[in-house]
Motif scaffolding. Sequence first.
Motif, PDB file in Angstrom:
ATOM      1  N   SER A  13       0.835  -1.201   0.000  1.00  0.00           N
ATOM      2  CA  SER A  13       0.000   0.000   0.000  1.00  0.00           C
ATOM      3  C   SER A  13       0.873   1.255   0.000  1.00  0.00           C
ATOM      4  CB  SER A  13      -0.908   0.000   1.229  1.00  0.00           C
ATOM      5  OG  SER A  13      -1.649   1.200   1.311  1.00  0.00           O
ATOM      6  N   LYS A 119      -6.193 -11.697  -3.972  1.00  0.00           N
ATOM      7  CA  LYS A 119      -6.822 -10.451  -3.523  1.00  0.00           C
ATOM      8  C   LYS A 119      -6.032  -9.813  -2.380  1.00  0.00           C
ATOM      9  CE  LYS A 119     -11.337  -8.714  -1.950  1.00  0.00           C
ATOM     10  NZ  LYS A 119     -11.315  -8.560  -0.489  1.00  0.00           N
ATOM     11  N   GLU A 123      -4.978  -6.202  -3.726  1.00  0.00           N
ATOM     12  CA  GLU A 123      -5.963  -5.194  -3.316  1.00  0.00           C
ATOM     13  C   GLU A 123      -5.326  -3.915  -2.761  1.00  0.00           C
ATOM     14  OE1 GLU A 123     -10.276  -5.473  -1.344  1.00  0.00           O
ATOM     15  OE2 GLU A 123      -8.671  -6.000   0.065  1.00  0.00           O
ATOM     16  N   GLU A 127      -6.227  -0.153  -4.064  1.00  0.00           N
ATOM     17  CA  GLU A 127      -6.857   0.716  -3.073  1.00  0.00           C
ATOM     18  C   GLU A 127      -6.215   2.107  -3.049  1.00  0.00           C
ATOM     19  OE1 GLU A 127      -9.267   0.942  -0.582  1.00  0.00           O
ATOM     20  OE2 GLU A 127     -10.251  -0.663  -1.662  1.00  0.00           O
ATOM     21  N   PHE A 130      -8.207   4.068  -5.722  1.00  0.00           N
ATOM     22  CA  PHE A 130      -9.654   4.221  -5.632  1.00  0.00           C
ATOM     23  C   PHE A 130     -10.031   5.532  -4.946  1.00  0.00           C
ATOM     24  CE2 PHE A 130     -10.300  -0.672  -5.605  1.00  0.00           C
ATOM     25  CZ  PHE A 130     -10.103  -0.702  -6.970  1.00  0.00           C
ATOM     26  N   SER A 134     -16.289   5.741  -3.749  1.00  0.00           N
ATOM     27  CA  SER A 134     -16.544   4.304  -3.900  1.00  0.00           C
ATOM     28  C   SER A 134     -16.578   3.632  -2.530  1.00  0.00           C
ATOM     29  CB  SER A 134     -15.444   3.672  -4.764  1.00  0.00           C
ATOM     30  OG  SER A 134     -15.514   2.268  -4.717  1.00  0.00           O
ATOM     31  N   HIS A 135     -17.648   2.883  -2.256  1.00  0.00           N
ATOM     32  CA  HIS A 135     -17.824   2.285  -0.931  1.00  0.00           C
ATOM     33  C   HIS A 135     -18.022   0.785  -0.947  1.00  0.00           C
ATOM     34  CE1 HIS A 135     -18.225   6.191   1.144  1.00  0.00           C
ATOM     35  NE2 HIS A 135     -18.767   6.579   0.005  1.00  0.00           N
ATOM     36  N   ARG A 138     -15.051  -2.675  -0.138  1.00  0.00           N
ATOM     37  CA  ARG A 138     -13.718  -2.145   0.119  1.00  0.00           C
ATOM     38  C   ARG A 138     -13.400  -2.260   1.603  1.00  0.00           C
ATOM     39  NH1 ARG A 138     -12.824   3.671  -2.227  1.00  0.00           N
ATOM     40  NH2 ARG A 138     -10.746   3.157  -1.409  1.00  0.00           N
ATOM     41  N   ARG A 141     -15.071  -0.100   4.724  1.00  0.00           N
ATOM     42  CA  ARG A 141     -16.160   0.696   4.152  1.00  0.00           C
ATOM     43  C   ARG A 141     -17.399  -0.183   4.067  1.00  0.00           C
ATOM     44  NH1 ARG A 141     -14.912   5.326   0.619  1.00  0.00           N
ATOM     45  NH2 ARG A 141     -12.826   6.051   1.169  1.00  0.00           N
ATOM     46  N   LEU A 227     -13.453  -6.935  -6.229  1.00  0.00           N
ATOM     47  CA  LEU A 227     -12.283  -6.097  -6.494  1.00  0.00           C
ATOM     48  C   LEU A 227     -12.187  -5.769  -7.976  1.00  0.00           C
ATOM     49  CD1 LEU A 227      -9.630  -4.697  -5.794  1.00  0.00           C
ATOM     50  CD2 LEU A 227      -8.491  -6.938  -5.942  1.00  0.00           C
ATOM     51  N   ASN A 230     -14.623  -3.092  -8.951  1.00  0.00           N
ATOM     52  CA  ASN A 230     -14.198  -1.747  -8.542  1.00  0.00           C
ATOM     53  C   ASN A 230     -13.085  -1.214  -9.436  1.00  0.00           C
ATOM     54  OD1 ASN A 230     -15.912  -0.954  -6.414  1.00  0.00           O
ATOM     55  ND2 ASN A 230     -14.805  -2.227  -4.950  1.00  0.00           N
ATOM     56  N   HIS A 234     -13.727   2.152 -11.476  1.00  0.00           N
ATOM     57  CA  HIS A 234     -12.883   3.282 -11.071  1.00  0.00           C
ATOM     58  C   HIS A 234     -12.799   4.312 -12.200  1.00  0.00           C
ATOM     59  CE1 HIS A 234      -9.653   5.620  -9.331  1.00  0.00           C
ATOM     60  NE2 HIS A 234      -8.877   5.353 -10.370  1.00  0.00           N
TER      61      HIS A 234
END
Length: 268
Positions: A13, A119, A123, A127, A130, A134-135, A138, A141, A227, A230, A234
């Motif tokens: 991340s 994932k 992910e 993330e 994103f 977007s909810h 996730r 969320r 995922l 999304n 996106h």
Amino acid sequence: MRNKVSDLQSKLSHAAKQSLDRKFGALYDKIYREDVVLEAWKRVKANKGAPGVDKLDFEYIEDVIGVDQFLAEVREQLKSELYRPQPVLRCYIDKPGKPEKRPLGIPVIFDRVCQMATKLVIEPIFEANFLDCSHGFRPERSAHDAIRIIARTITFKGQHIVLDADIMGFFNHIRQDILLKLVERRIADARVLKLIRMWLEAGVMEEGKYIETNGLGTPQGAVISPLLSNIYLHSFDKMFQMSGIPGTLVRYADDFVILLWRNGKVVR
């Protein structure tokens, strides 16, 4: 074990946030790490669910095969690149208040664990890109968060015009070629891309008949599908953000609300 997986996700991340257009390679070996596969199993088991086309349920895996042996086989198939997903079992469930039924895909548990492991690794990368609008599906969320934002926007921003919509047949009509190109914006590891492509092309079994995907869709019910949906949508979020429309977008998967001012603002 969980801490090691969390550390891996945090590192991915952080790297993704440092450069929002960086392409990540060397991810595949992380997917079949022992701690990642174990965490994937725990999450898949917590989600429960019916068996797929092989009819293997969690009790059989635990009592007959043994979890350690099962996960060792998952790791070996992924590591040796011999893994091939099985078709998804398609069934239909009722839609509340609607006569039509919703198609639901049920992958075998082996495939669910492989998808969850993937994932867990990819992910955190997506993330980083994103948007806050977007909810759906996730981390940290929920639908309640989306509802709360809609209520606050109406109350405090005075955006009283509410456009509520969803995308008809969204999961069944996703163009797989476009989706894969969107995934490739962040993932450069060819083996990870191959995994995703195989899941998209695995096809479904319905009433004993095999049905090809013909380049469309990602099955509802598959672990990786939320995922991927999304990632696909996106682009919709970004286009709204860049459109200059003076309003607020709140999206939950393929359902979305656009809030606009009634007076005092130019609505294009």
